[in-house]
Design a protein around this motif. Sequence first.
Motif, short mmCIF file in Angstrom:
data_model
loop_
_atom_site.label_atom_id
_atom_site.label_comp_id
_atom_site.label_asym_id
_atom_site.label_seq_id
_atom_site.Cartn_x
_atom_site.Cartn_y
_atom_site.Cartn_z
N LEU A 28 -4.93 -2.47 -2.20
CA LEU A 28 -5.49 -2.75 -3.52
C LEU A 28 -6.40 -3.97 -3.49
CD1 LEU A 28 -2.33 -2.09 -5.74
CD2 LEU A 28 -4.49 -0.81 -5.84
N LYS A 29 -6.00 -4.99 -2.76
CA LYS A 29 -6.82 -6.19 -2.66
C LYS A 29 -8.13 -5.89 -1.96
CE LYS A 29 -6.63 -11.05 -1.26
NZ LYS A 29 -5.79 -12.12 -0.65
N ARG A 30 -8.11 -5.12 -0.87
CA ARG A 30 -9.35 -4.77 -0.17
C ARG A 30 -10.24 -3.88 -1.03
NH1 ARG A 30 -6.19 -3.94 4.52
NH2 ARG A 30 -6.51 -1.69 4.37
N MET A 31 -9.63 -3.09 -1.88
CA MET A 31 -10.40 -2.24 -2.78
C MET A 31 -11.09 -3.05 -3.88
SD MET A 31 -7.96 1.07 -3.48
CE MET A 31 -8.01 2.51 -2.40
N GLY A 32 -10.63 -4.27 -4.10
CA GLY A 32 -11.17 -5.05 -5.19
C GLY A 32 -10.50 -4.73 -6.52
N ARG A 33 -9.35 -4.07 -6.46
CA ARG A 33 -8.61 -3.78 -7.68
C ARG A 33 -7.91 -5.04 -8.17
NH1 ARG A 33 -10.07 1.06 -9.84
NH2 ARG A 33 -8.01 1.29 -10.79
N ARG A 34 -7.55 -5.04 -9.44
CA ARG A 34 -7.08 -6.27 -10.06
C ARG A 34 -5.62 -6.19 -10.50
NH1 ARG A 34 -12.58 -8.16 -13.31
NH2 ARG A 34 -14.02 -7.45 -11.70
N THR A 35 -4.87 -5.31 -9.87
CA THR A 35 -3.45 -5.20 -10.17
C THR A 35 -2.66 -5.11 -8.88
OG1 THR A 35 -3.86 -2.84 -10.44
CG2 THR A 35 -3.53 -4.10 -12.44
N THR A 36 -1.37 -5.32 -9.00
CA THR A 36 -0.45 -5.16 -7.88
C THR A 36 0.48 -3.99 -8.18
OG1 THR A 36 1.24 -6.61 -8.84
CG2 THR A 36 -0.49 -7.65 -7.48
N ARG A 37 1.21 -3.59 -7.14
CA ARG A 37 2.16 -2.49 -7.33
C ARG A 37 3.19 -2.86 -8.41
NH1 ARG A 37 5.78 0.65 -2.73
NH2 ARG A 37 7.35 1.52 -4.16
N ASN A 60 1.16 1.57 4.92
CA ASN A 60 0.53 1.56 3.59
C ASN A 60 0.64 2.93 2.93
OD1 ASN A 60 -2.24 -0.44 4.88
ND2 ASN A 60 -0.28 -1.13 4.02
N HIS A 61 0.45 3.96 3.74
CA HIS A 61 0.56 5.33 3.23
C HIS A 61 1.99 5.62 2.77
CE1 HIS A 61 0.07 9.63 2.84
NE2 HIS A 61 0.97 9.85 3.80
N GLU A 62 2.96 5.17 3.53
CA GLU A 62 4.36 5.38 3.13
C GLU A 62 4.67 4.63 1.84
OE1 GLU A 62 6.57 7.35 4.30
OE2 GLU A 62 5.40 8.09 6.02
N GLU A 63 4.05 3.46 1.66
CA GLU A 63 4.22 2.73 0.40
C GLU A 63 3.74 3.58 -0.78
OE1 GLU A 63 3.24 -1.62 0.09
OE2 GLU A 63 2.40 -1.25 2.10
#
Length: 444
Positions: free
Chosen positions: A269-278, A312-315
Amino acid sequence: MKIMMVSLGCDKNLVDTEMMLGMLSEQGYTFTDDETEAEVMIVNTCCFIGDAKEESINTLIEMGALKQTACVRVLIAAGCLAQRYAAEIRKEIPEVDAIVGTSAVDEIVRAVEETLCGEQRTYMKELDLKPAAGKKRIVTTGGHYAYLKIAEGCDKRCSYCIIPKVRGSYRSVPMEILLEEARVLAGGGVKELILVAQETTLYGRDLYGEKKLPELLQKLCEIPGLHWIRLLYCYPEEITEELIDVMRTEKKICHYLDMPIQHASDVVLKRMGRRTTRAEITERIRRMREQIPDICIRTTLITGFPGETKENHEEMLDFIRENSFDRLGAFLYSPEEGTAAAEMPGQIPKKIKKKRRDEIMLLQQELAFQKAAAFCGHVMDAMIEGKLVDEDCYVARTYRDAPSVDGYVFLSTDRELVSGDIVSVRITGAHEYDLLGELEDDCG
């Protein structure tokens, strides 16, 4: 003079198509779906991901060939691909006579007229101009539902996304224009209004200094004739308590939320530039289900983002199990020229991306089938979409089903119904993503 319009890509692009059709109709042009009758061919293109880009290019080539074998005199490329690759289209597809960028849809009449006179031009405007809105539209969805585009562009600048470069920054449509457009649509028979934008949840912040989606929804609910109002493209970090409360209390608003999250690994998510966490996404889902127990939550995921590991995929799989989404779509990451992600190390082979996508969708299939089966015996309102040929079986949607992307209810009855009718249905069975039902009045 007959025009054939081909609309590719998303529902936001479709709104642009309908506006272009409306502007052309006001000038006396007529339309056809028969490519052998068309003298003018307009393709409203898409370039969001690689597959969409390829479809747009192939369609332009196919339509260009008609200039040799049919009565097509003019071919116009409009939309996102035209905006992004105008020079390349001119060079590689010389059959295209005119190019109309995303912010120049209001130039379509001039483009047609000048091209018919032999001119070959490119029609472009600054991307951050006030979005075209409030113009006459020819609704192409059957008339009982329609999309209302409440904003243009995006400010998020996710690392994988090209939209800000082809649609510009986020610009809300003034509320009074949207309300008038909604009144016109409702007056024309539209019963379901579907709000769309690159991100609907930010509506109004640029114009009014604060998010105004809840207020817009409340005012739309006052319009006679509308039965359902549906929300798409709500970013999780922008979903407020006020929005949830309006969805809970206003009866016309479908308890349905499309919330694209794209991934569940904080690293990705961080590398994507998204602004939320799981954790934040999970809490937002918990809160919505607590306040609106029957809410249907749809999401989309990207698999195979650069650097995505097996862990990451398993997450992501664990996250899907944990939150049990009602609707879910997964897409292969597509490296788009001009985006930060396309230059990132760790690009993943397509074979692995497909394998991971298939694993996600297999898991979601199991969850979706369980959820569908759980509705057996329930009575729900459903909107008629059409009838199966030569069968006493109608196709309908419930509040849990957005057009084109979700499932259907197959409704057996010998009664005469028409598209747009809203009927009470008892669910009698489930078949994969779809439901089976009977009219409640027919159940004795």
